[in-house]
Every structure is written in structure tokens, then in C-alpha cells.
Scaffold this motif. Structure first.
Motif, short mmCIF file in Angstrom:
data_model
loop_
_atom_site.label_atom_id
_atom_site.label_comp_id
_atom_site.label_asym_id
_atom_site.label_seq_id
_atom_site.Cartn_x
_atom_site.Cartn_y
_atom_site.Cartn_z
N ILE A 49 0.83 -1.20 0.00
CA ILE A 49 0.00 0.00 0.00
C ILE A 49 0.87 1.26 0.00
CG2 ILE A 49 -1.61 1.35 1.41
CD1 ILE A 49 -2.86 -1.39 2.25
N ALA A 50 1.88 1.28 0.85
CA ALA A 50 2.78 2.44 0.91
C ALA A 50 3.50 2.65 -0.41
CB ALA A 50 3.78 2.26 2.05
N ARG A 62 -10.47 -1.03 -1.11
CA ARG A 62 -11.73 -0.29 -1.23
C ARG A 62 -12.05 0.55 -0.01
NH1 ARG A 62 -16.18 -5.10 -1.03
NH2 ARG A 62 -14.95 -6.43 0.32
N HIS A 63 -11.34 0.33 1.08
CA HIS A 63 -11.57 1.12 2.30
C HIS A 63 -10.51 2.22 2.49
CE1 HIS A 63 -14.66 -1.68 3.45
NE2 HIS A 63 -13.82 -2.68 3.21
N CYS A 64 -9.66 2.43 1.52
CA CYS A 64 -8.59 3.42 1.63
C CYS A 64 -9.16 4.83 1.42
CB CYS A 64 -7.50 3.14 0.60
SG CYS A 64 -6.16 4.34 0.64
N GLU A 65 -9.14 5.61 2.48
CA GLU A 65 -9.67 6.97 2.41
C GLU A 65 -8.86 7.84 1.45
OE1 GLU A 65 -10.42 8.79 6.20
OE2 GLU A 65 -11.12 6.89 7.03
N ARG A 66 -7.55 7.63 1.41
CA ARG A 66 -6.69 8.42 0.54
C ARG A 66 -7.05 8.20 -0.94
NH1 ARG A 66 -0.09 8.35 0.69
NH2 ARG A 66 0.22 9.68 -1.10
N CYS A 67 -7.22 6.95 -1.32
CA CYS A 67 -7.57 6.65 -2.72
C CYS A 67 -8.98 7.12 -3.04
CB CYS A 67 -7.42 5.15 -2.99
SG CYS A 67 -5.70 4.59 -2.92
#
Length: 77
Positions: A49-50, A62-67
């Protein structure tokens, strides 16, 4: 002045703080967090992810706030 969580164990402390909301003891929260932090599959996923984020790419979670925020910004243009 002390910094909490400590820089050398920050991830475990942050996870333990969240786990502690749902368990009876702080000791149990730290034990659970320690297992999470040391799990090779979890570490690999955090690194994946990083890496995606550092390259400006979506990580696919799908739960990544940044994306999610980045996708909204792109559609608003």
C-alpha cells in the motif's frame, strides 16, 4: 516532554490503542497488536500500500480513504 507513541514502536502502540477499545485489558491489547505487527503478510500488505501511494497510484483497497479522496478529486475536475 515524552512523545507517545514512541517512534520505535509506534505501529504497535497505535494498533493497541484501537484494540483496547474492545478488550478487557491493555496487556491483551498489546499482545494482539504485537502479533499483528509481526505478521509477515500484514507487513507485506502495508508495504504494498505504501509503495503504491508513494508512486501516486491507487492501492486497490476499497476502504482506503486516501484513494477514495483522490478519486473524488479527479472526477470533480
Amino acid at each position: 516532554m515524552t512523545d507517545y507513541p514512541p517512534a520505535d514502536d509506534r505501529l504497535k502502540h497505535l494498533i493497541a490503542q484501537q484494540v483496547n477499545l474492545g478488550v478487557d485489558t491493555w496487556k491483551l491489547a498489546f499482545w494482539i497488536a504485537d502479533g499483528i505487527v509481526k505478521d509477515p503478510e500484514i507487513r507485506a500488505e502495508l508495504e504494498r500500500i505504501a509503495d503504491a501511494h508513494s508512486k501516486g497510484q491507487p492501492c486497490g483497497d476499497r476502504h482506503c480513504e486516501r484513494c477514495f479522496a483522490a478519486a473524488l478529486t479527479e472526477t470533480d475536475r
